[in-house]
Design an enzyme around this catalytic site. Structure first.
Site, PDB file in Angstrom:
ATOM      1  N   GLU A   1      -3.476  73.104 -73.290  1.00 46.25           N
ATOM      2  CA  GLU A   1      -4.941  73.159 -73.462  1.00 46.25           C
ATOM      3  C   GLU A   1      -5.375  73.170 -74.921  1.00 46.25           C
ATOM      4  OE1 GLU A   1      -3.235  74.987 -71.305  1.00 46.25           O
ATOM      5  OE2 GLU A   1      -4.074  74.522 -69.333  1.00 46.25           O
TER       6      GLU A   1
ATOM      7  N   ARG B   1       0.440  77.465 -67.477  1.00 50.37           N
ATOM      8  CA  ARG B   1       1.724  76.810 -67.686  1.00 50.37           C
ATOM      9  C   ARG B   1       2.641  77.604 -68.604  1.00 50.37           C
ATOM     10  NH1 ARG B   1       2.015  70.926 -66.182  1.00 50.37           N
ATOM     11  NH2 ARG B   1       0.113  70.910 -64.978  1.00 50.37           N
TER      12      ARG B   1
ATOM     13  N   GLU C   1     -18.260  73.551 -73.959  1.00 52.46           N
ATOM     14  CA  GLU C   1     -17.270  74.602 -74.260  1.00 52.46           C
ATOM     15  C   GLU C   1     -16.391  74.152 -75.437  1.00 52.46           C
ATOM     16  OE1 GLU C   1     -15.333  77.174 -71.002  1.00 52.46           O
ATOM     17  OE2 GLU C   1     -13.609  76.268 -71.979  1.00 52.46           O
TER      18      GLU C   1
ATOM     19  N   HIS D   1      -2.743  80.278 -56.933  1.00 49.06           N
ATOM     20  CA  HIS D   1      -2.987  78.871 -57.276  1.00 49.06           C
ATOM     21  C   HIS D   1      -1.997  77.970 -56.526  1.00 49.06           C
ATOM     22  CE1 HIS D   1      -3.241  75.257 -59.767  1.00 49.06           C
ATOM     23  NE2 HIS D   1      -4.293  75.758 -60.387  1.00 49.06           N
TER      24      HIS D   1
ATOM     25  N   HIS E   1      -1.853  81.717 -63.447  1.00 49.43           N
ATOM     26  CA  HIS E   1      -1.330  80.375 -63.153  1.00 49.43           C
ATOM     27  C   HIS E   1      -1.068  79.531 -64.398  1.00 49.43           C
ATOM     28  CE1 HIS E   1      -5.730  79.688 -63.433  1.00 49.43           C
ATOM     29  NE2 HIS E   1      -5.311  78.628 -64.112  1.00 49.43           N
TER      30      HIS E   1
ATOM     31  N   ASP F   1     -10.741  71.929 -71.529  1.00 45.59           N
ATOM     32  CA  ASP F   1      -9.477  71.619 -72.191  1.00 45.59           C
ATOM     33  C   ASP F   1      -8.369  71.136 -71.273  1.00 45.59           C
ATOM     34  OD1 ASP F   1      -8.936  73.929 -70.812  1.00 45.59           O
ATOM     35  OD2 ASP F   1      -9.051  75.230 -72.568  1.00 45.59           O
TER      36      ASP F   1
HETATM   37  C1  UD1 Z   1      -4.933  72.735 -64.561  1.00 47.41           C
HETATM   38  C2  UD1 Z   1      -5.243  72.650 -66.062  1.00 47.41           C
HETATM   39  C3  UD1 Z   1      -5.509  74.043 -66.630  1.00 47.41           C
HETATM   40  C4  UD1 Z   1      -6.561  74.779 -65.820  1.00 47.41           C
HETATM   41  C5  UD1 Z   1      -6.142  74.786 -64.353  1.00 47.41           C
HETATM   42  C6  UD1 Z   1      -7.213  75.472 -63.516  1.00 47.41           C
HETATM   43  C7  UD1 Z   1      -4.101  70.861 -67.306  1.00 47.41           C
HETATM   44  C8  UD1 Z   1      -2.904  70.482 -68.060  1.00 47.41           C
HETATM   45  N1  UD1 Z   1      -4.113  72.094 -66.785  1.00 47.41           N
HETATM   46  O1  UD1 Z   1      -3.686  73.388 -64.415  1.00 47.41           O
HETATM   47  O2  UD1 Z   1      -5.992  73.900 -67.948  1.00 47.41           O
HETATM   48  O3  UD1 Z   1      -6.668  76.129 -66.264  1.00 47.41           O
HETATM   49  O4  UD1 Z   1      -5.973  73.441 -63.917  1.00 47.41           O
HETATM   50  O5  UD1 Z   1      -6.813  75.647 -62.200  1.00 47.41           O
HETATM   51  O6  UD1 Z   1      -5.011  70.070 -67.199  1.00 47.41           O
HETATM   52  N2  UD1 Z   1      -2.551  71.602 -56.668  1.00 47.41           N
HETATM   53  C9  UD1 Z   1      -2.861  71.343 -55.347  1.00 47.41           C
HETATM   54  N3  UD1 Z   1      -4.179  71.321 -54.969  1.00 47.41           N
HETATM   55  C10 UD1 Z   1      -5.203  71.569 -55.827  1.00 47.41           C
HETATM   56  C11 UD1 Z   1      -4.886  71.851 -57.176  1.00 47.41           C
HETATM   57  C12 UD1 Z   1      -3.570  71.844 -57.581  1.00 47.41           C
HETATM   58  O7  UD1 Z   1      -1.967  71.137 -54.519  1.00 47.41           O
HETATM   59  O8  UD1 Z   1      -6.369  71.537 -55.422  1.00 47.41           O
HETATM   60  C13 UD1 Z   1      -1.136  71.586 -57.111  1.00 47.41           C
HETATM   61  C14 UD1 Z   1      -0.537  70.191 -57.144  1.00 47.41           C
HETATM   62  O9  UD1 Z   1       0.786  70.259 -56.759  1.00 47.41           O
HETATM   63  C15 UD1 Z   1      -0.590  69.823 -58.621  1.00 47.41           C
HETATM   64  C16 UD1 Z   1      -0.338  71.173 -59.252  1.00 47.41           C
HETATM   65  O10 UD1 Z   1      -1.068  72.086 -58.429  1.00 47.41           O
HETATM   66  O11 UD1 Z   1       0.377  68.897 -58.954  1.00 47.41           O
HETATM   67  C17 UD1 Z   1      -0.708  71.309 -60.680  1.00 47.41           C
HETATM   68  O12 UD1 Z   1      -2.043  70.857 -60.942  1.00 47.41           O
HETATM   69  P1  UD1 Z   1      -2.432  70.423 -62.448  1.00 47.41           P
HETATM   70  O13 UD1 Z   1      -3.864  70.044 -62.446  1.00 47.41           O
HETATM   71  O14 UD1 Z   1      -1.441  69.457 -62.950  1.00 47.41           O
HETATM   72  O15 UD1 Z   1      -2.204  71.748 -63.296  1.00 47.41           O
HETATM   73  P2  UD1 Z   1      -2.785  73.190 -63.086  1.00 47.41           P
HETATM   74  O16 UD1 Z   1      -1.640  74.120 -63.181  1.00 47.41           O
HETATM   75  O17 UD1 Z   1      -3.661  73.265 -61.895  1.00 47.41           O
END
Ligand code: UD1
Length: 372
Positions: free
Chosen positions: A131, A213, A117, A243, A211, A95
């Site tokens: 999600e 949103r 899923e 996270h 973590h 999702d």
């Molecule tokens: C995302 C998913 C969420 C999932 C989660 C698992 C969406 C909207 N959300 O949320 O469903 O549960 O992943 O972890 O798709 N970042 C890093 N390095 C990484 C990963 C993330 O620096 O390897 C930081 C970056 O600044 C990035 C931020 O985390 O911009 C947010 O990442 P994003 O994928 O937008 O949302 P998540 O909160 O990780």
């Protein structure tokens, strides 16, 4: 049959890894992998662990990316990949934003979509955000829905999905978990357990992940306040791999950075995470996958959310929804730590989410669909 698996974040990679491996060894299937790399570091850890080399890597992550910017980059960069690989099927899992946009793009190119899923719902479009809507978008575009449980299947039927388009397969997260849990505990996890006195001093481990949103802001601060209070018991060690999202890093480090008995870690590789989970007395989480994994080890999990799309675990008595109210979190955690019979009632290792054979069922159904 050409099958392109597309994923972007760490949990998608964990859950798709068994499917990708099964596709790769199935005669008659040409399997390709495209990562959007919505996550960079966290995704790469899992690709290494499961030895997956993507055929296409869009490398889309930006620091603190907005949903709109990320979506726009997927729209722009995925289309040439679809044109180049020419899949008969695109497989997506779960999702995330990667899932919703990929499913829509496959539809635009009239490519069949398989959703792994499928059928999880809270029926509240704001929880989890975004999600709940992402998985519904995948649901309306999918030709085959791989529902992890009967409950998920019934959600899809209620939305008008024909039964013939649904296969109840279990969740491949359990396939992945079996592979990883049978590997020896990595030194990193063993060292941490020893340092914290989990092995030697009889200290109990509480593993935390948070973590989401919809928990950003006050709810996450309240979770941290609860953890600070729990740490004050002195007989537990709280381990929280934080996270990388800056919206998570900032409040967590501010509130818990210097609290005794709280260890804040960088995100852990999946292998040490699984081994810590195995040794934990209690898990506190707002993550989806960990709600599915902790019950496999008989570890009670308190879910730091107001609703869950995994009520099977609550019904089975292995998960409990506690929300983000500090007092409630502390009360429920203390109850499980102090009341042996309450603990025993939750710690029964019944896992409603799968038996470790989801990936072969998914691939079998894909093959039989093409013969119908
Ligand atoms: C995302 C998913 C969420 C999932 C989660 C698992 C969406 C909207 N959300 O949320 O469903 O549960 O992943 O972890 O798709 N970042 C890093 N390095 C990484 C990963 C993330 O620096 O390897 C930081 C970056 O600044 C990035 C931020 O985390 O911009 C947010 O990442 P994003 O994928 O937008 O949302 P998540 O909160 O990780």
């Amino acid at each position: 049959m050409r099958v392109l698996s597309v994923f972007g974040t760490r949990p998608e990679a964990v859950k798709m890894a068994p499917v990708v491996h099964t596709l790769a060894r199935t005669a008659g299937i040409v399997s390709g992998v495209c990562v959007t790399a919505q996550h960079r570091q966290m995704l790469d850890q899992v690709l290494n662990l499961f030895d997956i080399s993507p055929d296409y890597d869009l490398d889309l992550m930006r620091e603190n990316q907005s949903l709109a910017e990320l979506s726009a980059r997927i729209f722009r960069d995925l289309d040439p990949v679809l044109a180049n690989f020419k899949p008969d099927w695109v497989l997506v899992q779960g999702d995330t934003t990667t899932v919703a946009i990929t499913a829509l793009m496959a539809y635009y190119r009239r490519i069949r979509v398989g959703h792994v899923e499928a059928g999880l719902r809270t029926h509240d479009k704001w929880q989890p955000f975004p999600e709940e809507i992402n998985r519904r978008v995948a649901g309306v575009t999918a030709d085959l829905h791989f529902a992890p449980t009967e409950w998920a299947r019934r959600n899809l039927l209620a939305e008008g999905v024909p039964d013939s388009a649904i296969a109840v397969t279990g969740n491949p997260v359990i396939d992945a978990l079996h592979v990883v849990a049978n590997q020896p505990a990595p030194q990193e996890a063993a060292d941490l357990l020893e340092k914290l006195g989990i092995e030697s001093d009889g200290k109990r481990l509480i593993l935390v992940t948070a973590h989401r949103r919809e928990n950003f802001g006050q709810p996450l601060e309240d979770i941290c306040t609860a953890l600070r209070e729990l740490a004050g018991r002195g007989d537990v060690e709280i381990v929280y791999p934080v996270h990388l999202n800056p919206n998570v890093q900032e409040p967590v480090w501010r509130i818990l950075g210097s609290v005794p008995h709280v260890s804040l870690l960088p995100p852990l590789d999946y292998l040490p995470l699984v081994h810590l989970m195995k040794r934990a007395t209690l898990v506190l989480t707002d993550s989806g996958g960990i709600q599915e994994e902790a019950p496999a080890f008989g570890v009670p999990a308190l879910v730091l959310r107001e609703v869950t799309e995994r009520p099977e675990g609550v019904e089975a008595g292995v998960l409990k929804l506690v929300g983000t109210d500090s007092r409630l979190i502390v009360r429920e955690a203390n109850r499980l730590l102090d009341d042996a019979s309450a603990y025993a009632a939750m710690a029964k290792a019944v896992n409603p989410f799968g038996d470790g054979r989801a990936a072969p069922r998914i691939v079998e159904r894909l093959k039989s669909f093409s013969q119908e």
